[in-house]
Design a protein around this motif. Structure first.
Motif, PDB file in Angstrom:
ATOM      1  N   HIS A  39      -5.158   1.175 -17.435  1.00  0.00           N
ATOM      2  CA  HIS A  39      -4.358   2.027 -16.568  1.00  0.00           C
ATOM      3  C   HIS A  39      -4.689   3.567 -16.617  1.00  0.00           C
ATOM      4  O   HIS A  39      -5.185   4.163 -17.834  1.00  0.00           O
ATOM      5  N   PHE A  40      -4.389   4.144 -15.400  1.00  0.00           N
ATOM      6  CA  PHE A  40      -4.350   5.591 -15.704  1.00  0.00           C
ATOM      7  C   PHE A  40      -3.064   6.536 -16.010  1.00  0.00           C
ATOM      8  O   PHE A  40      -2.021   5.830 -15.664  1.00  0.00           O
ATOM      9  N   SER A  62       0.710  -1.110  -0.200  1.00  0.00           N
ATOM     10  CA  SER A  62      -0.116  -0.021   0.061  1.00  0.00           C
ATOM     11  C   SER A  62       0.893   1.304  -0.100  1.00  0.00           C
ATOM     12  O   SER A  62       1.987   1.196   0.468  1.00  0.00           O
ATOM     13  N   PRO A  63       0.417   2.379  -0.538  1.00  0.00           N
ATOM     14  CA  PRO A  63       1.195   3.622  -0.460  1.00  0.00           C
ATOM     15  C   PRO A  63       1.468   4.097   0.955  1.00  0.00           C
ATOM     16  O   PRO A  63       0.304   4.066   1.735  1.00  0.00           O
ATOM     17  N   SER A 102      -3.364   7.154  -9.534  1.00  0.00           N
ATOM     18  CA  SER A 102      -1.902   7.287  -8.707  1.00  0.00           C
ATOM     19  C   SER A 102      -2.258   7.979  -7.304  1.00  0.00           C
ATOM     20  O   SER A 102      -1.908   8.054  -6.275  1.00  0.00           O
ATOM     21  N   CYS A 103      -3.523   8.926  -7.429  1.00  0.00           N
ATOM     22  CA  CYS A 103      -4.011   9.566  -6.163  1.00  0.00           C
ATOM     23  C   CYS A 103      -5.027   8.749  -5.276  1.00  0.00           C
ATOM     24  O   CYS A 103      -5.276   9.192  -4.280  1.00  0.00           O
ATOM     25  N   SER A 104      -5.422   7.650  -5.699  1.00  0.00           N
ATOM     26  CA  SER A 104      -6.263   6.652  -5.303  1.00  0.00           C
ATOM     27  C   SER A 104      -7.709   6.977  -5.035  1.00  0.00           C
ATOM     28  O   SER A 104      -8.533   6.709  -4.368  1.00  0.00           O
ATOM     29  N   PHE A 132      -6.828  -6.826  -6.646  1.00  0.00           N
ATOM     30  CA  PHE A 132      -7.238  -6.237  -5.694  1.00  0.00           C
ATOM     31  C   PHE A 132      -6.473  -4.808  -5.514  1.00  0.00           C
ATOM     32  O   PHE A 132      -5.069  -4.506  -5.939  1.00  0.00           O
ATOM     33  N   HIS A 133      -6.969  -4.036  -4.906  1.00  0.00           N
ATOM     34  CA  HIS A 133      -6.351  -2.475  -4.706  1.00  0.00           C
ATOM     35  C   HIS A 133      -6.579  -2.261  -3.441  1.00  0.00           C
ATOM     36  O   HIS A 133      -7.672  -2.231  -2.805  1.00  0.00           O
ATOM     37  N   PHE A 134      -5.657  -1.250  -2.767  1.00  0.00           N
ATOM     38  CA  PHE A 134      -5.764  -0.475  -1.426  1.00  0.00           C
ATOM     39  C   PHE A 134      -6.428   0.906  -1.575  1.00  0.00           C
ATOM     40  O   PHE A 134      -6.139   1.417  -2.702  1.00  0.00           O
TER      41      PHE A 134
END
Length: 460
Positions: A458-459, A188-189, A418-420, A347-349
């Protein structure tokens, strides 16, 4: 007026119209002979030479036009390596975190300084080949690393002030037959959580760990003195060897190996285990009242596990399907279809937002993930799990999701900006939906023409 009484006749030729001896084969002569008096072989050679020159001029003009068009295009800038560093063995992967470069080698792991490309420390205690590596900056010159070797084992490291320490091997077991391999690892970031997708012989599951980074920072500060003492002892040993030798020679100072630092750090805490959803089957309830009693707490609603479709209805529907599309089925004699449990998940945080039902009693930080989003292969549902869970002695192996988003088609892939803040979902019906996770509503829905399959998103 003179009128001819007899029909006209062709007059006989005169002597002037007679053919001369040198003009008997006049029909074989070149019509340009009056202007070109060169004999025939040379005239043919002249035509061939002129044809070659014409073709050459056309080629030259075409190349000039291509050269002018190439000049009008934007030429890419050629870049050459500004610096290089030598590694021991073969470099398989690398990652940049802060001012350091971590390289996965054929035997171990190494850390380099980005400014001068010098090797700072190395870890080669077990002689494993590192194939995948992820890193996150924890602050105060501390970094957390997740590495995967060729056998699928996940190694957790902590790097602090030029020392690399092994914390734990996450999926190591004593019985080799029960060993699971890692399919995907995600940090996670900020390095607060780590996710590992594991696959065994017959099943797959997702493990989420909470990393005690605050405890690591305190423990690494205490262990810094031990590392410095080791370096002083090493330098004194090097000077002693140099003084005892009769010949004058120089010993190149090698990086401090990570396994020399005898320090132990706090272990990560297993927060939850997520298993893939089971195939939808019929219910054994005899009447709707029994089903309502079962789902009275609302824990099963929305997942399609305890609906009111009986086994006989599934069998009847399957028989109708096989009878209708029998000629298109590969196995005509097969009457029972077994659904395989999915083995891969994405999965993503996610940071705190409106899509995660975080209660008022829970304290959340804006830069710390509050939940994860998970979707398995072939599943229509996007499941959300909160990370602010109380620590238990026994981790729930199959928790129910806190939020479920059903989609019209199976989810093919997903991505988080990237900024979630933004979440993109691409389904198998070639539909892409962009969600604002903080506000909790979709920003756009785009359908790809011709329904082409979407493999990744993708962003930029």
């Amino acid at each position: 007026a003179h009128i001819h009484r007899h029909p006209l006749e062709i007059p006989p030729p005169s002597e002037e119209d007679w053919l001369k001896d040198d003009e008997e084969d006049f029909f074989l002569q070149d019509p340009d002979r009056k202007r070109d008096a060169v004999p025939q072989p040379f005239r043919m050679i002249h035509k061939l030479v002129m044809m070659v020159f014409d073709n050459a001029m056309e080629i030259i003009e075409r190349r000039e036009m291509l050269r002018e068009a190439q000049k009008l295009k934007v030429q890419p800038k050629k870049l050459f390596p500004a610096a290089e560093f030598q590694v021991t063995g073969r470099a398989n992967c690398l990652v940049v975190s802060g001012k350091y470069i971590f390289v996965g080698l054929s035997e171990g792991l190494a850390a380099f300084n980005m400014s001068d490309c010098t090797e700072i420390c190395a870890w080669d205690a077990v002689k494993v080949e590192i194939c995948i590596i992820h890193a996150s900056d924890l602050g105060n010159e501390c970094h957390v690393l997740l590495a995967v070797d060729e056998m699928g084992l996940v190694w957790l490291f902590c790097f602090h002030k030029e020392s690399l320490l092994l914390v734990k091997t996450l999926n190591e077991v004593e019985d080799i037959s029960k060993r699971s391999t890692s399919e995907e690892v995600v940090l996670s970031p900020g390095g607060d959580y780590a996710g590992v997708l594991l696959q065994g012989n017959t099943k797959a599951w997702l493990e989420i760990y909470r990393l005690p980074k605050d405890s690591w920072l305190k423990e690494m500060e205490k262990n810094t003195g031990a590392v410095e003492d080791f370096r002083e002892r090493r330098s004194s040993w090097t000077s002693l060897v140099q003084n005892s030798s009769t010949d004058i020679f120089l010993l190149q100072e090698s990086p401090v190996p990570a396994n020399k630092a005898d320090a132990k750090l706090s272990l990560p805490v297993l927060l939850l285990q997520v298993k893939p959803p089971k195939p939808i089957t019929g219910t054994s309830f005899k009447n709707p009242l029994d089903a309502l009693k079962k789902v009275d707490d609302g824990s099963m609603l929305g997942l399609g596990c305890n609906h009111l479709i009986k086994e006989s209805q599934w069998e009847l529907q399957e028989a109708i399907f096989h009878r209708t599309y029998q000629e298109y089925l590969e196995d005509e004699g097969e009457t029972e279809s077994k659904e395989e449990i999915p083995r891969h998940a994405v999965f993503h945080f996610l940071l705190p937002g409106q899509i995660l039902p975080v209660g008022l009693e829970m304290k959340v930080q804006p830069d710390v993930p509050a939940g994860i989003s998970v979707h398995w292969d072939g599943s229509h549902n996007l499941c959300f799990y909160l990370l602010n869970r109380p620590l238990k002695e026994k981790v729930d192996s199959d928790p129910n999701p806190d939020v479920v988003w059903p989609c019209a088609a199976p989810i093919a892939c997903s991505a988080v900006s990237s900024c979630s803040r933004y979440l993109a979902l691409a389904c198998e019906d070639a539909t892409i939906t962009i969600w604002d996770t903080q506000l909790g509503y979709p920003l756009s829905v785009t359908a790809i023409l011709e329904k082409r399959p979407i493999r990744s998103i993708h962003f930029l």
